[in-house]
Design an enzyme around this catalytic site. Structure first.
Site, PDB file in Angstrom:
ATOM      1  N   CYS A 116       0.991  -1.220   0.018  1.00  0.00           N
ATOM      2  CA  CYS A 116       0.158  -0.234  -0.009  1.00  0.00           C
ATOM      3  C   CYS A 116       0.845   1.201   0.060  1.00  0.00           C
ATOM      4  O   CYS A 116       0.193   2.312  -0.305  1.00  0.00           O
ATOM      5  CB  CYS A 116      -0.874   0.244   1.120  1.00  0.00           C
ATOM      6  SG  CYS A 116      -1.906  -1.659   1.494  1.00  0.00           S
ATOM      7  N   HIS A 256      -3.613   7.010   2.755  1.00  0.00           N
ATOM      8  CA  HIS A 256      -4.049   5.451   2.425  1.00  0.00           C
ATOM      9  C   HIS A 256      -5.282   5.237   2.863  1.00  0.00           C
ATOM     10  O   HIS A 256      -5.718   5.372   4.018  1.00  0.00           O
ATOM     11  CB  HIS A 256      -2.913   4.402   2.841  1.00  0.00           C
ATOM     12  CG  HIS A 256      -3.166   3.262   2.543  1.00  0.00           C
ATOM     13  ND1 HIS A 256      -3.854   2.927   1.287  1.00  0.00           N
ATOM     14  CD2 HIS A 256      -3.320   2.089   3.352  1.00  0.00           C
ATOM     15  CE1 HIS A 256      -4.096   1.466   1.425  1.00  0.00           C
ATOM     16  NE2 HIS A 256      -3.805   0.919   2.706  1.00  0.00           N
ATOM     17  N   ASN A 286      -9.970  -0.652   0.341  1.00  0.00           N
ATOM     18  CA  ASN A 286      -8.553  -0.673   0.397  1.00  0.00           C
ATOM     19  C   ASN A 286      -8.437  -1.223  -0.806  1.00  0.00           C
ATOM     20  O   ASN A 286      -8.351  -2.337  -1.117  1.00  0.00           O
ATOM     21  CB  ASN A 286      -8.178  -1.360   1.590  1.00  0.00           C
ATOM     22  CG  ASN A 286      -6.746  -1.532   1.808  1.00  0.00           C
ATOM     23  OD1 ASN A 286      -6.128  -0.973   0.723  1.00  0.00           O
ATOM     24  ND2 ASN A 286      -5.902  -1.764   2.820  1.00  0.00           N
TER      25      ASN A 286
END
Ligand code: UT7
Length: 329
Positions: A116, A256, A286
């Site tokens: 990520c 994020h 996500n």
């Protein structure tokens, strides 16, 4: 980074697949419910790639838009970096597949594995190449098809992830603008908290690894949560220090998108009001490396930044890794 050639973002594009998987769809698949998912994560729905779409296909759509917005074509590129943990296959790299599809003849192309945090790692890499004078125009893409590595019988993980891609063209910008600082880091000791164990050289794919679901994401959610809250705070403070700025200089915070509670903890620490924070985890969940560029590009499309605004991006994820950047838009 003060006396170097100013490098920033000169084109943006994003893509998410058409199919939407809602929380109520997931209620029919595993023992979960909309109330749990929304209150624990902020996620309402996520986009899922069609069976014939791979990561390079999502990345390609985002890349075309980024090139168009930069007024460029593939032949203007001399570097392509794709941040992903779900390449089309182990090799060739997804970046090489794109290099061909985009007609970026002669451009260097490679994938970058920092989960990520990958997009911010990619921005730092491209910026360094351009500042050194080695390259001029780089395409940096965060793209992931997490649905391909998600166990849809495991409620601990399957509610959390989605698919998408965000792309930017990185190049020279006017003096005073562009990237002011990066803070990249890793804590490899925590690697086993978030991983895919099977399918690599340690545990090659076999009937047994598949039977034991070793080809799916494993995550210790509570431990990753604690790591995330900690490094979102420390990385933002550190990158602002490196840029010679403080939290009051931040016009837009692009974190994020893993869990709205993690984002809220960072907002509290930085004392940032809602209007300065980009949140779209409700729509996309996500999406790993795609998460920050999807948020950044969406904010740009909504006109949330103007020239000269200070944008702080920060990500964390598998590795464990983190990456933060300060960018004057
Ligand atoms: O980008 C990669 C980085 N990853 C992340 O940032 C994820 C970080 N972690 C998190 O976001 C959170 O830890 C989760 C959202 C994964 C979990 O939230 P939590 O508040 O930490 O919940 P928990 O793991 O402590 O679980 C609480 C309960 C458990 O039940 P018991 O053991 O208390 O009876 C779980 O079994 O919630 C249960 N649970 C669920 N219940 C309904 C776990 N998943 C679900 C679900 N639906 N989908």
């Amino acid at each position: 980074m003060n006396n170097l050639r100013p490098v920033g973002i000169i084109g943006t594009g994003k893509y998410v697949p058409e199919k939407i998987l809602t929380n109520s769809d997931l209620e029919k698949m595993v023992d979960t419910n909309d109330e749990w998912i929304v209150s624990r994560t902020g996620i309402k729905e996520r986009h899922i790639a069609a069976p014939d779409q791979a990561t390079s296909d999502l990345a390609y759509e985002a890349a075309l838009k980024a090139l168009e917005s930069a007024g460029m074509t593939g032949s203007d590129l001399d570097l392509i970096i794709v941040a992903t943990i779900t390449p089309d296959s182990s090799f060739p790299s997804t970046a090489c597949i794109l290099q061909d599809k985009l007609g970026a003849k002669g451009a260097a192309a490679f994938d970058l594995s920092a989960a990520c945090s990958g997009f911010v790692y990619g921005l730092a890499t491209a910026t360094s190449f351009i500042q050194s004078g080695m390259y001029n125009n780089a395409l940096v893409i965060g793209a992931d098809c997490l649905s391909r590595i998600t166990d849809y019988t495991d409620r601990n993980t399957c509610v959390l992830f989605g698919d998408g891609a965000g792309a930017v063209v990185v190049g020279e910008v006017p003096e005073g603008r562009g990237f002011k600082a990066f803070d990249l880091g890793a804590e490899g000791a925590g690697g086993s908290l978030l991983q895919i164990e099977g399918g690599g050289s340690r545990l090659p794919a076999s009937a047994e690894t598949v039977e034991n679901k070793k080809h799916y994401i494993y995550m210790n959610g509570r431990e990753v949560f604690k790591f995330a809250v900690r490094v979102m705070g420390t990385a933002t403070v550190e990158v602002l220090r490196k840029a010679g700025m403080d939290r009051t200089d931040v016009d837009l915070f692009v974190p994020h998108q893993a869990n709205v509670r993690i984002i809220q903890s960072a907002m509290q620490r930085l004392e940032l009001p809602e209007e300065k924070v980009v949140v779209n985890v409700d729509k996309y969940a996500n999406t790993s490396a795609a998460s920050i560029p999807l948020a950044l590009v969406e904010a740009a499309e909504e006109g949330r930044m103007k020239a000269g605004d200070t944008v702080l991006m920060v990500g964390f994820g598998g590795g464990l890794t983190w990456g933060a950047s300060v960018l004057v838009w």
